[in-house]
Design a protein around this motif. Structure first.
Motif, PDB file in Angstrom:
ATOM      1  N   LEU A   4       6.037   6.627   4.002  1.00 27.97           N
ATOM      2  CA  LEU A   4       5.164   5.465   4.108  1.00 27.97           C
ATOM      3  C   LEU A   4       4.682   5.222   5.541  1.00 27.97           C
ATOM      4  O   LEU A   4       3.629   4.617   5.754  1.00 27.97           O
ATOM      5  N   ALA A   5       5.430   5.694   6.506  1.00 33.48           N
ATOM      6  CA  ALA A   5       5.060   5.499   7.908  1.00 33.48           C
ATOM      7  C   ALA A   5       3.904   6.392   8.340  1.00 33.48           C
ATOM      8  O   ALA A   5       3.313   6.175   9.411  1.00 33.48           O
ATOM      9  N   ARG A   6       3.532   7.368   7.529  1.00 36.92           N
ATOM     10  CA  ARG A   6       2.476   8.298   7.903  1.00 36.92           C
ATOM     11  C   ARG A   6       1.114   7.603   7.804  1.00 36.92           C
ATOM     12  O   ARG A   6       0.807   6.951   6.795  1.00 36.92           O
ATOM     13  N   PRO A   7       0.272   7.743   8.832  1.00 28.41           N
ATOM     14  CA  PRO A   7      -1.033   7.072   8.819  1.00 28.41           C
ATOM     15  C   PRO A   7      -1.897   7.408   7.612  1.00 28.41           C
ATOM     16  O   PRO A   7      -2.577   6.523   7.066  1.00 28.41           O
ATOM     17  N   ALA A   8      -1.885   8.670   7.176  1.00 25.07           N
ATOM     18  CA  ALA A   8      -2.705   9.056   6.029  1.00 25.07           C
ATOM     19  C   ALA A   8      -2.253   8.348   4.757  1.00 25.07           C
ATOM     20  O   ALA A   8      -3.072   7.987   3.907  1.00 25.07           O
ATOM     21  N   VAL A   9      -0.959   8.149   4.631  1.00 26.73           N
ATOM     22  CA  VAL A   9      -0.423   7.448   3.459  1.00 26.73           C
ATOM     23  C   VAL A   9      -0.815   5.978   3.497  1.00 26.73           C
ATOM     24  O   VAL A   9      -1.250   5.397   2.487  1.00 26.73           O
ATOM     25  N   GLN A  10      -0.692   5.353   4.654  1.00 27.34           N
ATOM     26  CA  GLN A  10      -1.085   3.962   4.797  1.00 27.34           C
ATOM     27  C   GLN A  10      -2.574   3.775   4.507  1.00 27.34           C
ATOM     28  O   GLN A  10      -2.970   2.793   3.874  1.00 27.34           O
ATOM     29  N   GLU A  11      -3.399   4.709   4.949  1.00 28.42           N
ATOM     30  CA  GLU A  11      -4.831   4.617   4.691  1.00 28.42           C
ATOM     31  C   GLU A  11      -5.124   4.764   3.203  1.00 28.42           C
ATOM     32  O   GLU A  11      -5.981   4.054   2.651  1.00 28.42           O
ATOM     33  N   THR A  12      -4.421   5.642   2.537  1.00 23.85           N
ATOM     34  CA  THR A  12      -4.589   5.803   1.093  1.00 23.85           C
ATOM     35  C   THR A  12      -4.272   4.508   0.365  1.00 23.85           C
ATOM     36  O   THR A  12      -5.030   4.060  -0.509  1.00 23.85           O
ATOM     37  N   LEU A  13      -3.146   3.893   0.704  1.00 21.93           N
ATOM     38  CA  LEU A  13      -2.752   2.645   0.065  1.00 21.93           C
ATOM     39  C   LEU A  13      -3.777   1.545   0.333  1.00 21.93           C
ATOM     40  O   LEU A  13      -4.109   0.752  -0.561  1.00 21.93           O
ATOM     41  N   ARG A  14      -4.298   1.514   1.554  1.00 27.24           N
ATOM     42  CA  ARG A  14      -5.296   0.500   1.896  1.00 27.24           C
ATOM     43  C   ARG A  14      -6.561   0.683   1.063  1.00 27.24           C
ATOM     44  O   ARG A  14      -7.083  -0.282   0.486  1.00 27.24           O
ATOM     45  N   VAL A  15      -7.055   1.911   0.998  1.00 29.54           N
ATOM     46  CA  VAL A  15      -8.286   2.186   0.261  1.00 29.54           C
ATOM     47  C   VAL A  15      -8.118   1.879  -1.221  1.00 29.54           C
ATOM     48  O   VAL A  15      -9.035   1.347  -1.870  1.00 29.54           O
ATOM     49  N   GLU A  16      -6.945   2.166  -1.778  1.00 24.59           N
ATOM     50  CA  GLU A  16      -6.708   1.903  -3.196  1.00 24.59           C
ATOM     51  C   GLU A  16      -6.372   0.440  -3.481  1.00 24.59           C
ATOM     52  O   GLU A  16      -6.229   0.045  -4.633  1.00 24.59           O
ATOM     53  N   GLY A  17      -6.252  -0.353  -2.415  1.00 25.06           N
ATOM     54  CA  GLY A  17      -5.956  -1.771  -2.616  1.00 25.06           C
ATOM     55  C   GLY A  17      -4.531  -2.035  -3.034  1.00 25.06           C
ATOM     56  O   GLY A  17      -4.237  -3.075  -3.658  1.00 25.06           O
ATOM     57  N   ILE A  18      -3.633  -1.118  -2.713  1.00 26.93           N
ATOM     58  CA  ILE A  18      -2.215  -1.271  -3.060  1.00 26.93           C
ATOM     59  C   ILE A  18      -1.523  -2.043  -1.957  1.00 26.93           C
ATOM     60  O   ILE A  18      -1.568  -1.665  -0.794  1.00 26.93           O
ATOM     61  N   GLU A  19      -0.894  -3.145  -2.316  1.00 26.97           N
ATOM     62  CA  GLU A  19      -0.260  -4.010  -1.342  1.00 26.97           C
ATOM     63  C   GLU A  19       1.263  -3.914  -1.422  1.00 26.97           C
ATOM     64  O   GLU A  19       1.825  -3.520  -2.444  1.00 26.97           O
ATOM     65  N   ALA A  20       1.917  -4.251  -0.321  1.00 29.46           N
ATOM     66  CA  ALA A  20       3.383  -4.260  -0.283  1.00 29.46           C
ATOM     67  C   ALA A  20       3.919  -5.268  -1.293  1.00 29.46           C
ATOM     68  O   ALA A  20       3.258  -6.258  -1.586  1.00 29.46           O
ATOM     69  N   PRO A  21       5.112  -5.023  -1.844  1.00 25.28           N
ATOM     70  CA  PRO A  21       5.995  -3.891  -1.561  1.00 25.28           C
ATOM     71  C   PRO A  21       5.498  -2.599  -2.210  1.00 25.28           C
ATOM     72  O   PRO A  21       5.162  -2.597  -3.378  1.00 25.28           O
ATOM     73  N   PHE A  22       5.461  -1.536  -1.408  1.00 27.60           N
ATOM     74  CA  PHE A  22       4.897  -0.274  -1.881  1.00 27.60           C
ATOM     75  C   PHE A  22       5.839   0.471  -2.813  1.00 27.60           C
ATOM     76  O   PHE A  22       5.410   1.207  -3.682  1.00 27.60           O
ATOM     77  N   VAL A  23       7.145   0.326  -2.596  1.00 29.81           N
ATOM     78  CA  VAL A  23       8.127   0.973  -3.465  1.00 29.81           C
ATOM     79  C   VAL A  23       9.123  -0.074  -3.961  1.00 29.81           C
ATOM     80  O   VAL A  23      10.094   0.241  -4.581  1.00 29.81           O
TER      81      VAL A  23
END
Length: 211
Positions: A192-211
């Protein structure tokens, strides 16, 4: 041109994360599950199974999440989302990709959609409870094999870690979420700390808690 047919948080999450890790230009095409778009005539021409995702790579139409993931890892070796061909590490990568798609990913079908597996509604809870028990065991085994390693392949990050994050996320609503298993929770936080993963979650509109 690469295009990914996706729905937020669906199995398309894996190739979406990979494409952002790779950094190649691509187009996202929403398949609106709330409107049953995955069963539309147009979409069924791409994937006759009516499931998400589909990847278009030029004229090549590809479905099945693990197949898409391995294709992307092969097509863009410079991204190092899989070890080099012919190495023992490459074999381990194949092992994990096949294991994750054949065991927990497949088992989640029974957990999320137990009515697909019964003719009698009275059996629905039994199917769901049995799936939960099997998933708990599967995640325990994965945790044991991961041990104290940083990634599933040891020191090398790979698409298999992205896939495992997706599956850990899917289990967030279980009575015993996979994130509560120490080895799995720690790996999830690293991914989850990886920038590409965070960007994916942002674009998909997925909000915390992620897991």
């Amino acid at each position: 041109m690469i295009a990914l047919y996706y729905y937020p948080g669906n199995a398309s999450l894996l190739p979406h994360m990979m494409l952002r890790e790779i950094g190649v230009p691509f187009e996202l095409r929403l398949v609106d599950r709330t409107q049953n778009a995955q069963k539309s005539t147009e979409y069924l021409k791409l994937n006759p199974n009516g499931r998400i995702p589909v990847l278009l790579d030029g004229d090549h139409v590809l479905f099945e999440t693990a197949a898409i993931a391995m294709h992307l890892a092969d097509k863009f070796p410079e991204a190092k989302l899989a070890p080099a061909y012919g190495t023992p590490e490459r074999g381990e990568f194949y092992k994990w990709m096949v294991h994750l798609t054949n065991t927990p990913q497949a088992e989640f079908r029974s957990w999320f959609y137990p009515r697909e597996h019964v003719m009698d509604d009275e059996a629905v809870s039994s199917v769901k409870n049995a799936a939960e028990k099997r998933l708990n065991h599967m995640f325990d085994v994965i945790s044991q094999q991961l041990g104290g390693q940083q990634w599933l392949l040891g020191d090398q990050f790979s698409a298999a870690d992205l896939m495992l994050l997706m599956l850990i996320r899917w289990g967030r609503g279980m009575p015993r979420p996979p994130r509560t298993i120490p080895n799995l929770g720690a790996l999830a936080e690293r991914v989850l700390a990886r920038p590409a993963v965070q960007e994916t979650l942002r674009v998909e509109g997925i909000e915390a808690p992620f897991v």
